[in-house]
Design an enzyme around this catalytic site. Structure first.
Site, PDB file in Angstrom:
ATOM      1  N   ASP A   1      42.131  82.324  62.736  1.00 44.88           N
ATOM      2  CA  ASP A   1      40.818  82.306  62.095  1.00 44.88           C
ATOM      3  C   ASP A   1      40.179  80.986  62.501  1.00 44.88           C
ATOM      4  O   ASP A   1      40.471  79.943  61.912  1.00 44.88           O
ATOM      5  CB  ASP A   1      40.963  82.411  60.579  1.00 44.88           C
ATOM      6  CG  ASP A   1      39.619  82.408  59.876  1.00 44.88           C
ATOM      7  OD1 ASP A   1      38.667  83.004  60.415  1.00 44.88           O
ATOM      8  OD2 ASP A   1      39.517  81.808  58.789  1.00 44.88           O
TER       9      ASP A   1
ATOM     10  N   GLU B   1      39.437  85.848  65.655  1.00 47.53           N
ATOM     11  CA  GLU B   1      38.237  86.436  65.059  1.00 47.53           C
ATOM     12  C   GLU B   1      37.052  86.225  65.988  1.00 47.53           C
ATOM     13  O   GLU B   1      36.800  85.120  66.455  1.00 47.53           O
ATOM     14  CB  GLU B   1      37.952  85.807  63.698  1.00 47.53           C
ATOM     15  CG  GLU B   1      36.753  86.438  63.005  1.00 47.53           C
ATOM     16  CD  GLU B   1      36.549  85.898  61.618  1.00 47.53           C
ATOM     17  OE1 GLU B   1      37.204  86.388  60.689  1.00 47.53           O
ATOM     18  OE2 GLU B   1      35.739  84.958  61.480  1.00 47.53           O
TER      19      GLU B   1
ATOM     20  N   ASP C   1      41.504  80.689  54.867  1.00 50.20           N
ATOM     21  CA  ASP C   1      41.671  80.695  56.332  1.00 50.20           C
ATOM     22  C   ASP C   1      43.088  81.119  56.724  1.00 50.20           C
ATOM     23  O   ASP C   1      43.288  81.758  57.757  1.00 50.20           O
ATOM     24  CB  ASP C   1      41.368  79.309  56.906  1.00 50.20           C
ATOM     25  CG  ASP C   1      40.054  78.762  56.393  1.00 50.20           C
ATOM     26  OD1 ASP C   1      39.031  79.025  57.028  1.00 50.20           O
ATOM     27  OD2 ASP C   1      40.074  78.096  55.341  1.00 50.20           O
TER      28      ASP C   1
END
Length: 189
Positions: free
Chosen positions: A7, A68, A141
């Site tokens: 992330d 991501e 996260d």
């Protein structure tokens, strides 16, 4: 399949590793968040993230890195920093010959919760349940990094089937065009 989920972010960059087994079985291996101080120069922050990514890749030896995909955010500066962090992680994987796959937030949410519009609390709750964790990964996260890894484990078979289908279609098109060229050439004689 061992997957490193990332992330990306300049302030907090989540890293999570899972092993995917048969069906939808996934086992947590490691999770953490790398933080960089906002007062550091951008290049120093990216270097820290890159070094952390290299360390995680070398330690956990993932078969693929799932990152991501940044597609839009209201704050352009945040979006740029997120994209830059994801880029240095992708570069670290590419230097080691490890494939990189990008997933949108809605793909990850849909894979993990069943809804592409799930909120962070729902994603964290499902990651905790799927991985049978005693406590929810924190901060968000960390949970998001694990969610990315889970998403990739579950979507990888479909991604591979689609890649094979696209390759077969491209080959069929190439053969058709070659045959068409032969027919045209024979007709002009």
């Amino acid at each position: 399949m061992r997957v490193l989920g990332v992330d990306p972010g300049l302030t907090r960059c989540g890293f999570g590793v899972v092993d995917g087994g048969g069906g939808r079985t996934v086992t947590p291996i490691a999770v953490d968040v790398v933080r960089t101080p906002a007062d550091l120069e951008l290049s120093s922050r990216l270097l820290r993230i890159s070094e952390a990514a290299e360390s995680w890749i070398d330690l956990h030896r993932p078969e693929v890195v799932a990152i991501e995909r940044v597609f839009s955010q209201h704050n352009v500066r945040t979006a740029m920093g997120t994209a830059q962090a994801g880029g240095v992680v992708a570069l670290a994987a590419a230097r080691r010959g490890i494939p990189v796959c990008f997933h949108t937030p809605s793909e990850v949410k849909a894979a993990v919760t069943g809804s592409g519009s799930a909120d962070k609390a729902q994603v964290t709750a499902m990651v905790t349940r799927i991985l049978k964790l005693a406590a929810a990964p924190k901060p968000a996260d960390a949970a998001d990094a694990l969610a990315l890894a889970i998403c990739h484990c579950w979507r990888a078979p479909m991604i591979e089937r689609m890649a094979r289908a696209e390759a077969a279609a491209a080959e069929q098109k190439r053969r058709y065009q070659a045959r068409l060229a032969e027919v045209k050439k024979a007709g002009t004689r």
